[in-house]
Structure formats: C-alpha cells, structure tokens
Scaffold this motif. Structure first.
Motif, PDB file in Angstrom:
ATOM      1  N   UNK A   8       0.850  -1.196   0.000  1.00  0.00           N
ATOM      2  CA  UNK A   8       0.000   0.000   0.000  1.00  0.00           C
ATOM      3  C   UNK A   8       0.883   1.242   0.000  1.00  0.00           C
ATOM      4  N   UNK A   9       0.547   2.203  -0.860  1.00  0.00           N
ATOM      5  CA  UNK A   9       1.389   3.384  -1.028  1.00  0.00           C
ATOM      6  C   UNK A   9       1.573   4.154   0.271  1.00  0.00           C
ATOM      7  N   UNK A  59      -7.147  12.310  -8.548  1.00  0.00           N
ATOM      8  CA  UNK A  59      -8.569  12.059  -8.337  1.00  0.00           C
ATOM      9  C   UNK A  59      -9.292  11.436  -9.528  1.00  0.00           C
ATOM     10  N   UNK A  60      -8.618  11.333 -10.680  1.00  0.00           N
ATOM     11  CA  UNK A  60      -9.299  10.883 -11.890  1.00  0.00           C
ATOM     12  C   UNK A  60      -9.676   9.404 -11.806  1.00  0.00           C
ATOM     13  N   UNK A  61     -10.826   9.037 -12.340  1.00  0.00           N
ATOM     14  CA  UNK A  61     -11.202   7.609 -12.352  1.00  0.00           C
ATOM     15  C   UNK A  61     -10.218   6.747 -13.133  1.00  0.00           C
ATOM     16  N   UNK A  62      -9.510   7.353 -14.088  1.00  0.00           N
ATOM     17  CA  UNK A  62      -8.569   6.585 -14.909  1.00  0.00           C
ATOM     18  C   UNK A  62      -7.267   6.272 -14.185  1.00  0.00           C
ATOM     19  N   UNK A  63      -7.033   6.898 -13.023  1.00  0.00           N
ATOM     20  CA  UNK A  63      -5.799   6.632 -12.269  1.00  0.00           C
ATOM     21  C   UNK A  63      -5.810   5.204 -11.744  1.00  0.00           C
ATOM     22  N   UNK A  64      -4.727   4.478 -11.985  1.00  0.00           N
ATOM     23  CA  UNK A  64      -4.604   3.124 -11.447  1.00  0.00           C
ATOM     24  C   UNK A  64      -4.302   3.140  -9.963  1.00  0.00           C
ATOM     25  N   UNK A  65      -3.670   4.196  -9.487  1.00  0.00           N
ATOM     26  CA  UNK A  65      -3.326   4.309  -8.074  1.00  0.00           C
ATOM     27  C   UNK A  65      -3.329   5.786  -7.690  1.00  0.00           C
ATOM     28  N   UNK A  66      -3.528   6.105  -6.413  1.00  0.00           N
ATOM     29  CA  UNK A  66      -3.649   7.503  -6.014  1.00  0.00           C
ATOM     30  C   UNK A  66      -2.353   8.283  -6.137  1.00  0.00           C
ATOM     31  N   UNK A  67      -1.211   7.594  -6.245  1.00  0.00           N
ATOM     32  CA  UNK A  67       0.062   8.305  -6.334  1.00  0.00           C
ATOM     33  C   UNK A  67       0.493   8.554  -7.770  1.00  0.00           C
ATOM     34  N   UNK A  68      -0.347   8.231  -8.741  1.00  0.00           N
ATOM     35  CA  UNK A  68       0.028   8.445 -10.132  1.00  0.00           C
ATOM     36  C   UNK A  68       0.130   9.939 -10.459  1.00  0.00           C
ATOM     37  N   UNK A  69       1.052  10.258 -11.351  1.00  0.00           N
ATOM     38  CA  UNK A  69       1.224  11.623 -11.844  1.00  0.00           C
ATOM     39  C   UNK A  69       0.491  11.741 -13.181  1.00  0.00           C
ATOM     40  N   UNK A  79      10.133  10.235 -26.881  1.00  0.00           N
ATOM     41  CA  UNK A  79       9.739  10.866 -25.626  1.00  0.00           C
ATOM     42  C   UNK A  79       9.789   9.834 -24.507  1.00  0.00           C
ATOM     43  N   UNK A  80      10.350  10.238 -23.373  1.00  0.00           N
ATOM     44  CA  UNK A  80      10.313   9.411 -22.164  1.00  0.00           C
ATOM     45  C   UNK A  80       9.756  10.259 -21.028  1.00  0.00           C
ATOM     46  N   UNK A  81       8.743   9.733 -20.334  1.00  0.00           N
ATOM     47  CA  UNK A  81       8.128  10.436 -19.202  1.00  0.00           C
ATOM     48  C   UNK A  81       8.252   9.546 -17.982  1.00  0.00           C
ATOM     49  N   UNK A  82       8.933  10.053 -16.970  1.00  0.00           N
ATOM     50  CA  UNK A  82       9.098   9.277 -15.745  1.00  0.00           C
ATOM     51  C   UNK A  82       8.554  10.074 -14.566  1.00  0.00           C
ATOM     52  N   UNK A  83       7.834   9.371 -13.689  1.00  0.00           N
ATOM     53  CA  UNK A  83       7.281  10.002 -12.496  1.00  0.00           C
ATOM     54  C   UNK A  83       8.282   9.884 -11.361  1.00  0.00           C
ATOM     55  N   UNK A  84       8.406  10.966 -10.595  1.00  0.00           N
ATOM     56  CA  UNK A  84       9.318  10.968  -9.463  1.00  0.00           C
ATOM     57  C   UNK A  84       8.831   9.983  -8.416  1.00  0.00           C
ATOM     58  N   UNK A  85       9.782   9.474  -7.632  1.00  0.00           N
ATOM     59  CA  UNK A  85       9.399   8.584  -6.537  1.00  0.00           C
ATOM     60  C   UNK A  85       8.478   9.314  -5.586  1.00  0.00           C
ATOM     61  N   UNK A  86       7.823   8.586  -4.732  1.00  0.00           N
ATOM     62  CA  UNK A  86       6.710   9.088  -3.923  1.00  0.00           C
ATOM     63  C   UNK A  86       6.986  10.454  -3.311  1.00  0.00           C
TER      64      UNK A  86
END
Length: 842
Positions: A382-383, A793-803, A779-786
């Motif tokens: 769990x995040x 808040x989007x319904x399409x988010x797989x997890x709440x910590x997604x960017x 193009x490469x897009x990387x999300x920073x660590x937590x």
C-alpha cells in the motif's frame, strides 16, 4: 437485522444455466475482482465513492454466505439450500456492516459480472460429492442446465482441457462409478430410512445396459431428495486466488468497509432478544465492527462448533482446478471435514482486519477500492505504508504493535456469545450447571492457540504462499510501463494439440502479466492462417486469460503469416481513420507477437512474409514485431523482421516455465514506444490545436515511452511541444537519436517540473524536418518517486500516487499525402547530435 430469504437478484445466479454453470463463470481471482471493481469505479454514480462506501455497497448487494447446492429440486424451485451455521453467522455480521446497496448502479455491470461478484464474496463449503470424484475423468452435466449434451464440456483431462462425453465410456470409468456410487445406492436400497416410497419421483443414475451379456443389473434409481455421498475434497466458495495465498474475499471487504465507519455496539443492543440467561456483565460487553466482521467471527464460529466434537479448529488448505493460476474457478479443500477457520478464511480475515485497522490513517477522500486492493495484493504494498502487503500478513498480524491480540480474543468471545444465543445448527448443548461464559472463553483460547500455532508453522504456510517481511525493495531505476495493444498470433501449423495448448498457456500468462484494462493495455489472439480474431480483447484480464485457455483452437495443415500482416495493415488503416474521427492525439503501442512452435517456414513463406512486412513497415512504422519460437523453429529466420533481435526474439526452450517467459515478453512489450500524433496536422481549416490533447498517467518509479512520427509534424516550422504535470512531479526527456531517451545521456534533452501544474515546454525541437525523411521525436516520461503531492482524483488513475501528464502542442503541420514517415535518415544523425549539444549548452 437478520438475513433470511435469498434475494431474487442473487437467486438468479443459481437459477439461470448461463450464470450458474461453472464453465461459464468468471474466474475467482483477485485480477477478476479488480477488473469488475475498476469498471464500476468509472461509472458516473461511483466516481466519487471512497473505498469504504464501494466496499459496503458491494457487500450489501452481492454477499450472502451459506448458499449450498441442493439435491432436492423441482420445476419451480432453485436447486440451492442454506447452511445455517454460515447464514446465522452472516446475519450477525450483516448487522455490523455500514452502508447500503440502495444506490448501487445496476446498469454498471452485466449479469455475469454481478454473479461473479456474488460468487467471489459469498462464503460456503459445498460438501456434496461431485461428478468428477465419482468419475475421475468425467465432468458430469450441471444439474440445473437445460442445454444440449453436445454443448457441454463434460470431460476434463489433467491439463484442464474439456472434451465431450459419450455413452461409449470406458470400462474403467464404469467400474469407478460402481465402486464410488452404486455401493451407496445399495446401502440406500436396504436402509428403511431411505426407502423409496410410492409416488416419490426418482432420478435414473445409470442408463446404459450391462455390456457383458452374461450379467444383468436392474436400473438403479435414487429419490431426488436422496443425499449423495460426502465429498472427500469439498468445494470452498467465496474465496479468490491471489499470488499470496487463497483468501476469503468477503472478510477483506468487510474490514475495509468497517475501517472507515467503525462502530462499537453493546452486546445486549446488538442481540436484541436474548434466548439464554446471560449475566448483565456479559450483556454489557461490546463488539467493534472491524474485529467482528473479520477474523474474530471465524475464531468464534470454529471454536463453538468444533471443539465440543474434538475436531480441529483450523485449516485445511486446498487446491484450485487450475494449478497454474490462469483460470481458477473451483477451490477444493484437502480435508473432507474442514473447520470453520480454513486457511483461506484465516488469510482473508487477517487481511480484512489489518486493512480495517489502518483505514482511518490512510487517505479517505481519494483512496479507491481498486487502488487499495491492487497495491495490497502486490509486491510493493500500500502506497501509504509499504509494510502492508499480503505476503507480509502473518508478520504484521503477529506484531503486537499492529494487532492487539488481547482485544482480538475479547472480540471473538463477545461474538461467540451472540452466535451461541442464535442456537444455530451444531450448537453444543451445555449442561445447566455449566458456566457457559467460562466455557466460551476456553473455546476462544483453544482456537486462538491453534491459529497462532498454524501461523508459526512455516512449512504449512509456504504450501500456500511465500511470506515476506518488512518493506519491499523498490527499484532504483524507473521501470518501463508503456501501455500496448498486443496481438498474439497463435501457430496452428503444429504437430499436435498439445503444442497449441502450450501456446495458450503462454498467452494466458501474458494476459495476466500485462496491465489490461478499460483505458490501458489490450490483447487479442489471432489465427496464423489469416489474422482473424480467435479470442477478442476484454477489459477483464482474468476473463481474457480464461477465454484463451478454454477456447478450442484447431490445427491447420498450413500457416499464412503474410495473410496475417495483410489483414493487420487493413486493420491499422481503419484505426487511423477512427483516430482522426475521434480527435485522438495518442494511442497505445502496437505489438504483434508471432508464437511459432510448429514447423519451420518454407522459402516461399518467408518471401511472401517479407513483401507484406515491407508494406507494413512503410505504412505503419510504429508497429513492432516480436517472435516467440519453440521446438524446431529457427530464430535466425526472423532476425530481419525485428529491430533488436536479441530483445525481440524469444527462444522458449531457454525458460523454465511459460510464466517466466510471459514476464520477459511482457517487459519487452512495455518498453516499446506508444505514439503521440496530431490527426488534423494537414487540415486546411483553422482549428483549436490546443484542444487535441492526450492524457498520460505515470506511476512513481516507472516511465512510459512515446514517439511523435514525422508523418504528423514534418512541415512544422515553429513547433512547441508541451507537457502539463499534475498531482506530482515528473521528468520529460526528448531525443531524435536515442530510443528511448535517457536523462543521463548527451543525446537527450530533459526537463523537470518544480510544482504541480507546471508546464514543461520544448520549443522547435530539434529543428524543422521539411523533407519528411527524418527520425521521430522520441519521448520518455518518468514520475518521481513518492512525494507528498495530492492524490490523483481521476477515475482513470490506477493508483492515487500516479502523476497526470497532459500532452499538447502548437504549430504541428504535415502534408496530406505524406503517409510513410519511415525514417530514411537523410538528416544526418551527426547534425542532430550537434544541434542537441547546442541546446544543452545554450
């Protein structure tokens, strides 16, 4: 409030053949449950519901413990009955659960999805001996089915593949039938208690005549209400397969629901009318719904109903019908006399308790049910607290800082008092002189000790799953997680059906490995003869894996892979038209995986394939081919059709299992670029270019790859590429030379945002490409660590910590007749390198 009649909207799951037949049901797995929950979460009614509200609604709508198959049936009854020990226990749990199902959106799910949720959430043990136990190689007709015999898969071999049963069965099966069933019939015929009285309907159980003319046997018959022999491995329902042990799903959701709406109720108020004379001290005890709806209730039930019979209070474990875990539908226990605290109930009860106790510490507003379940039943946890993950359940449960075991025993004792007072079937009848409360406490202590002893037995636990401890080891580099549309071409030009089945095993594991969903990756299985669809795509990865394994795929005396490419070219052309009509600005990568396990191709096959491949490469340069070869097929033949042979050709004989191979192939597919484009780049009409945006969701610790093809921007003279970063921090890298771009390389240009809402902009990068013959922009897009950023808040988010990353552009222009976009490299890589270095310097 108590649970009594089985509601009609649940009864229907047992009454209609297409819903009740096991072979038509969804798999009972965490993947299947998550797919259905995610479908619910994007429904307009549910998008704002937190995890607890949705969990409560699901339990109220679909859970009903204690429903068993019944041998007694008629034309106007459903062949089910209630197991009172389970329904009585659930009636107590029902009164502790918060929420309602009144606002559940019935239009959100199909009937089979609704019944799948019911079967996964509703606990029972069906102890009736099954047909496959009486006939080890025969899967008998479902009693409630009203279908033609040829429509039913009546035989299952060791691999789980169905074939049809005929009356010309083997002598071996008939002998087994006699040994296992007719002996019970003979006993019934001589037992006065089971005599067939006049006028009682009977069911013929053996129709064929004795094949040996020297012997004769009268037709055996049973009363319809005759109880069949007890199964030596009863089916446990309401449990789901996870990589971390089989769990009872109802208690998991109950803990989540109660965790965000905890309540404590006095025993006298909870019980209402009291049957036995309990003291005021006992009746003034209280119960908390987080404990009472999870493992405390199972401890109480098993202690009360098992100890006085000198029966074990914990276990057993069991086995799924599909040992591979691709299509788990039936879970058979390893003991004909299971306790009321089986391993699956233990794991589900512990998971529900652990999650319930932490729910109020975690984010309520944006914590979706699917986020919580998918992260808990994963390696990363769990995040909000990575130590909470299913493989760590036992050490967490035994940790006194996380679970107060004195409270657990007191809560179980309170539940036992209420459960005993219901006088359920199997209740012990205590002597009047006995202090019932003291005896109840002894029952709880004994059961609790048995439970902790089992949890400390590493050998038993490791038969179910591999436990872990502490925090997970997070990757030090971002893992590729690009969404893809994978087209699996299955080789039908093989030597045997077994080779086809091995390919479906690989495809099934691959379906489970990919991030398949409504807005993420997709997968289909195609014929090697013409590219026609054999197994269509599905947003439910578990159902897709089942369909792949269960679909009968015929063998052909030839393969025509060039026809497959021709079919795909036409299909991809249609996709482009649809993308423009829908004003789509981004799409998944397209990956075609050729599974080749039969004969090596002829020279003519290779020539025909090469011609079609050149056309495909020119018209759709973003499509990538992969090859998985087995048997006598040579991998050398296909090197000219892939970009990186060492990464794009997989020799299956080098892998220990197909599950391992699927993971490696999946990793490769996730590392291939998806595409970004402007479908109106050649429009003569003035358009709002900024409205053509594409939204990307990236999980921390991962990255996604894209490419902007020359065909969509080769006439651009003042091109601006923009990325708006929301709900976290991200880094965006571009390159015209390096696929994918790497932030540490001089061949790539990278930027990071500082605050949520920042726009990362690349202006006229790297230079106009007027000839149309240059490389794509990678193009490469990387999300920073937590980080502590707000949850997505989007319904399409797989997890709440997604960017959330939104791609837009200005000045993107192309010519209408420019189609190929194949990079002929007329623009020197050296010039591009110099220009890139100048951008970095200035």
């Amino acid at each position: 409030m108590s649970v009594r009649r089985v509601p009609d909207n649940i009864n229907v799951c047992y009454d209609y053949p297409a819903l009740a037949a096991q072979q038509f049901q969804h798999p009972n797995s965490i993947h299947s449950m998550l797919s259905i929950i995610r479908k619910l979460e994007v429904h307009p009614t549910v998008t704002t519901w937190d995890a607890a509200r949705l969990a409560s609604s699901l339990l109220r709508r679909f859970r009903y413990d204690g429903i068993e198959d019944s041998e007694s049936q008629s034309a106007y009854t459903t062949p089910i009955q209630k197991n009172l020990p389970e329904t009585d226990k659930y009636s107590l749990i029902w009164s502790l659960l918060p929420g309602t199902a009144a606002d559940f959106p019935e239009d959100a799910l199909t009937p089979d999805e609704k019944c799948a949720l019911h079967f996964m959430l509703s606990y029972s043990v069906n102890g009736t001996m099954r047909a496959e136990e009486r006939f080890p190689r025969q899967l008998a007709r479902e009693r409630s089915l009203d279908l033609n015999e040829e429509d039913l898969p009546l035989f299952v071999d060791a691999s789980g593949i169905s074939t049809n049963y005929t009356q010309n069965d083997t002598e071996e099966n008939k002998k087994i039938y006699e040994d296992n069933v007719l002996v019970h019939q003979d006993a019934a015929e001589t037992d006065e208690a089971n005599e067939v009285s006049e006028g009682v309907a009977i069911e013929t159980v053996l129709n064929e005549e004795e094949e040996d003319p020297g012997k004769s046997r009268k037709r055996r018959a049973l009363p319809i209400n005759y109880a069949l022999p007890i199964s030596k491995s009863p089916l446990q329902r309401g449990v789901i397969y996870t990589p971390y042990g089989t769990v009872a799903a109802g208690p998991v959701l109950s803990g989540i629901a109660a965790g965000l709406e905890p309540q404590t109720v006095r025993l006298r108020d909870w019980m209402g009318s009291v049957y036995y004379n309990w003291s005021d001290t006992v009746l003034d005890r209280s119960i908390n719904n987080i404990w009472g709806t999870t493992i405390a209730s199972d401890i109480a039930q098993s202690g009360l109903l098992r100890i006085h019979l000198s029966h074990t209070t914990v276990g057993p474990s069991g086995s799924w019908n599909d040992s591979l875990g691709i299509c788990p539908r039936e879970f058979a226990l390893h003991n004909e006399d299971p306790s009321y605290l089986t391993n699956a109930e233990i794991y589900g009860g512990i998971d529900g308790l652990l999650l319930g106790l932490k729910m109020r510490d975690w984010d309520k507003e944006y914590l979706k049910l699917s986020d919580l379940l998918s992260s808990y039943y994963s390696e990363t946890g769990v995040a909000k607290d990575r130590s909470y993950r299913a493989c760590n359940r036992i050490s967490n449960f035994l940790d006194p800082n996380k679970v107060n075991h004195n409270i657990l025993k007191e809560e179980a004792l309170t539940f036992l008092v209420a459960y005993y007072d219901k006088d359920t079937e199997g209740n012990p009848v205590f002597k009047p002189s006995l202090d019932k409360f003291v005896k109840a406490k002894q029952f709880i202590d004994t059961t609790y000790n048995d439970l902790t002893k089992l949890l400390n037995n590493k050998e038993i636990i490791r038969d179910d799953f591999v436990p872990c401890t502490g925090l997970p080891t997070l990757p030090t580099t971002e893992i590729p997680r690009t969404d893809t549309d994978l087209l699996f071409v299955i080789d039908q030009f093989t030597f045997s059906n077994e080779e086809v089945q091995r390919q479906t095993e690989l495809a099934g594991f691959l379906a489970l490995d990919l991030n398949i969903g409504i807005t993420t990756s997709q997968m289909e299985v195609l014929s090697s003869l013409d590219g026609s669809v054999i197994v269509p795509q599905s947003a439910n990865k578990a159902q897709l894996a089942c369909s792949i394994r269960n679909t009968v795929i015929s063998i052909h005396n030839q393969r025509k892979l060039h026809n497959v490419l021709a079919t795909l070219r036409t299909r991809f052309d249609r996709d482009k038209i649809e993308e423009r009509n829908n004003k789509t600005s981004g799409a998944n990568g397209k990956t075609v995986l050729f599974s080749l396990s039969g004969r090596s191709p002829s020279t003519q096959e290779i020539e025909d394939f090469t011609k079609e491949y050149e056309l495909l490469k020119n018209e759709h340069p973003d499509v990538r081919l992969l090859f998985a070869v087995a048997g006598t097929v040579s991998s050398e033949i296909y090197k000219s059709f892939v970009q990186e042979p060492e990464k794009d050709i997989f020799k299956l004989n080098l892998f220990t299992t197909y599950k391992e191979a699927a993971s490696i192939i999946g990793d490769r597919a996730r590392s291939l670029s998806a595409k970004l484009f402007y479908p109106e780049c050649y429009s003569d009409v003035a358009l709002d270019e900024a409205s053509f945006a594409h939204t990307i969701y990236v999980t921390p610790g991962t990255q996604k790859f894209y490419k902007i093809m020359p065909s969509t921007m080769h006439l651009s003279q003042n091109l601006k590429i923009k990325f708006t970063i929301l709900h976290g921090n991200a880094e965006v890298c571009l390159s015209r030379i390096q696929e994918p771009p790497v932030s540490s390389s001089a061949l790539s240009v990278c930027q990071k945002n500082v605050n949520g809402g920042d726009i990362i902009e690349f202006t006229n990068y790297p230079a106009p490409c007027m000839s149309g013959s240059c490389s794509p922009i990678y193009v490469a897009i990387k999300a920073a660590q937590e980080t502590d950023s707000e949850s997505c808040p989007d319904p399409q988010c797989d997890s709440p910590d997604q960017v959330k990353v939104v791609w837009t552009h200005e000045g993107m222009v192309c010519s209408k007749d420019f189609r190929s976009g194949a990079p002929t490299q007329l623009v020197s890589h050296v010039i591009l390198l110099v220009f890139t270095l100048l951008l970095i310097i200035f």
